[in-house]
Design a protein around this motif. Structure first.
Motif, short mmCIF file in Angstrom:
data_model
loop_
_atom_site.label_atom_id
_atom_site.label_comp_id
_atom_site.label_asym_id
_atom_site.label_seq_id
_atom_site.Cartn_x
_atom_site.Cartn_y
_atom_site.Cartn_z
N UNK A 269 -7.33 11.59 -3.82
CA UNK A 269 -8.62 12.02 -4.38
C UNK A 269 -8.67 11.73 -5.88
N UNK A 270 -7.59 12.06 -6.59
CA UNK A 270 -7.55 11.80 -8.04
C UNK A 270 -7.60 10.30 -8.33
N UNK A 271 -6.93 9.50 -7.50
CA UNK A 271 -6.93 8.05 -7.68
C UNK A 271 -8.34 7.49 -7.52
N UNK A 272 -9.05 7.91 -6.47
CA UNK A 272 -10.42 7.44 -6.24
C UNK A 272 -11.32 7.84 -7.40
N UNK A 273 -11.13 9.05 -7.90
CA UNK A 273 -11.92 9.54 -9.04
C UNK A 273 -11.59 8.75 -10.31
N UNK A 274 -10.30 8.49 -10.51
CA UNK A 274 -9.84 7.76 -11.69
C UNK A 274 -10.43 6.35 -11.73
N UNK A 275 -10.49 5.69 -10.57
CA UNK A 275 -11.03 4.32 -10.51
C UNK A 275 -12.48 4.29 -10.98
N UNK A 276 -13.22 5.37 -10.71
CA UNK A 276 -14.63 5.41 -11.08
C UNK A 276 -14.83 5.92 -12.51
N UNK A 277 -14.16 7.01 -12.84
CA UNK A 277 -14.42 7.68 -14.13
C UNK A 277 -13.54 7.18 -15.27
N UNK A 278 -12.35 6.70 -14.95
CA UNK A 278 -11.43 6.23 -15.98
C UNK A 278 -10.82 4.89 -15.55
N UNK B 170 -6.54 0.88 -14.27
CA UNK B 170 -6.04 -0.49 -14.48
C UNK B 170 -4.62 -0.46 -15.03
N UNK B 171 -4.36 0.45 -15.94
CA UNK B 171 -3.01 0.58 -16.52
C UNK B 171 -1.99 1.00 -15.45
N UNK B 172 -2.38 1.87 -14.55
CA UNK B 172 -1.49 2.25 -13.45
C UNK B 172 -1.17 1.05 -12.56
N UNK B 173 -2.19 0.22 -12.30
CA UNK B 173 -1.97 -1.00 -11.51
C UNK B 173 -1.01 -1.95 -12.23
N UNK B 174 -1.18 -2.05 -13.54
CA UNK B 174 -0.31 -2.92 -14.34
C UNK B 174 1.13 -2.42 -14.35
N UNK B 175 1.30 -1.12 -14.51
CA UNK B 175 2.66 -0.55 -14.53
C UNK B 175 3.33 -0.78 -13.19
N UNK B 176 2.61 -0.50 -12.11
CA UNK B 176 3.17 -0.71 -10.77
C UNK B 176 3.53 -2.19 -10.57
N UNK C 136 2.10 6.34 -7.07
CA UNK C 136 1.09 7.28 -7.58
C UNK C 136 1.58 8.72 -7.43
N UNK C 137 2.25 9.01 -6.32
CA UNK C 137 2.77 10.36 -6.10
C UNK C 137 3.79 10.73 -7.17
N UNK C 138 4.61 9.76 -7.59
CA UNK C 138 5.58 10.04 -8.66
C UNK C 138 4.87 10.30 -9.98
N UNK C 139 3.65 9.79 -10.10
CA UNK C 139 2.84 10.02 -11.30
C UNK C 139 1.98 11.29 -11.12
N UNK C 140 2.19 11.98 -10.00
CA UNK C 140 1.45 13.19 -9.64
C UNK C 140 -0.05 12.91 -9.53
N UNK C 141 -0.37 11.78 -8.89
CA UNK C 141 -1.76 11.39 -8.65
C UNK C 141 -1.94 11.30 -7.14
N UNK D 123 0.81 -1.21 0.00
CA UNK D 123 0.00 0.00 0.00
C UNK D 123 0.86 1.28 0.00
N UNK D 124 1.84 1.33 0.89
CA UNK D 124 2.71 2.52 0.98
C UNK D 124 3.49 2.73 -0.31
N UNK D 125 4.06 1.66 -0.85
CA UNK D 125 4.84 1.76 -2.08
C UNK D 125 3.96 2.20 -3.24
N UNK D 126 2.71 1.70 -3.27
CA UNK D 126 1.81 2.10 -4.34
C UNK D 126 1.45 3.58 -4.22
N UNK D 127 1.25 4.04 -3.01
CA UNK D 127 0.96 5.47 -2.79
C UNK D 127 2.13 6.32 -3.27
N UNK D 128 3.35 5.88 -2.98
CA UNK D 128 4.54 6.61 -3.46
C UNK D 128 4.62 6.58 -4.98
#
Length: 156
Positions: free
Chosen positions: A30-39, A44-50, A22-27, A15-20
């Motif tokens: 709040x943006x992550x929660x929105x992305x999961x719903x709207x995009x 899914x691509x962010x999960x795959x890259x990680x 996302x932060x390097x992706x400037x996400x 969880x911590x590493x994933x948060x970091x």
């Protein structure tokens, strides 16, 4: 995707590493929660890259694998250019390496007649980390190499 997506449990552990990540992706959260719903495709691509980043790191650091089944022990040393395999086979039908008492019997007397040892090496036919990943997907587990080293000293 080069490997496979991490499991839900693995994502929770990281969880911590994933948060970091996302932060390097400037996400942010709040943006992550929105992305999961709207995009969801982008999420899914962010999960795959990680997942690929994590797998690549783990596989690069992996030097030993082992796969223990009822009648076989397969041990692997994963060098930079080749993989060395030691296989131990038990010919005794009632024996199982998966049972503690049988495994301890083997460990206390590995040169008993019912055990056969085979050793081989091969150069990687694919990228090193992909071959290691395939072995993991077939059931091998990353190990410290202690058992490999002991078996190698027995058959050398």
């Amino acid at each position: 995707m080069k490997y496979r997506q991490l499991s839900k449990e693995q994502f929770l552990e990281l969880h911590q590493e994933f948060a970091q990540f996302l932060a390097t992706q400037q996400i942010d959260v709040k943006e992550w929660e929105e992305m999961k719903v709207k995009k969801p495709q982008i999420a899914e691509e962010e999960l795959n890259i990680f997942s690929d980043v994590v797998w690549e790191d783990v596989l690069t650091k992996t030097n030993y694998l082992e796969h223990i089944s009822e009648h076989y022990i397969n041990l692997f040393q994963c060098n930079s250019k080749e993989i060395i395999r030691i296989m131990v086979k038990c010919s005794k039908a009632s024996f199982s390496f998966l049972e503690n008492k049988d495994f301890n019997q083997f460990f206390n007397n590995p040169l008993a007649n019912e055990f056969d040892f085979f050793k081989a090496s091969k150069k990687y036919s694919k990228e090193r980390n992909l071959e290691i990943f395939e072995l993991i997907e077939m059931g091998a587990q990353i190990s410290s190499g202690e058992l490999f080293t002991k078996m190698k000293s027995l058959i050398s």
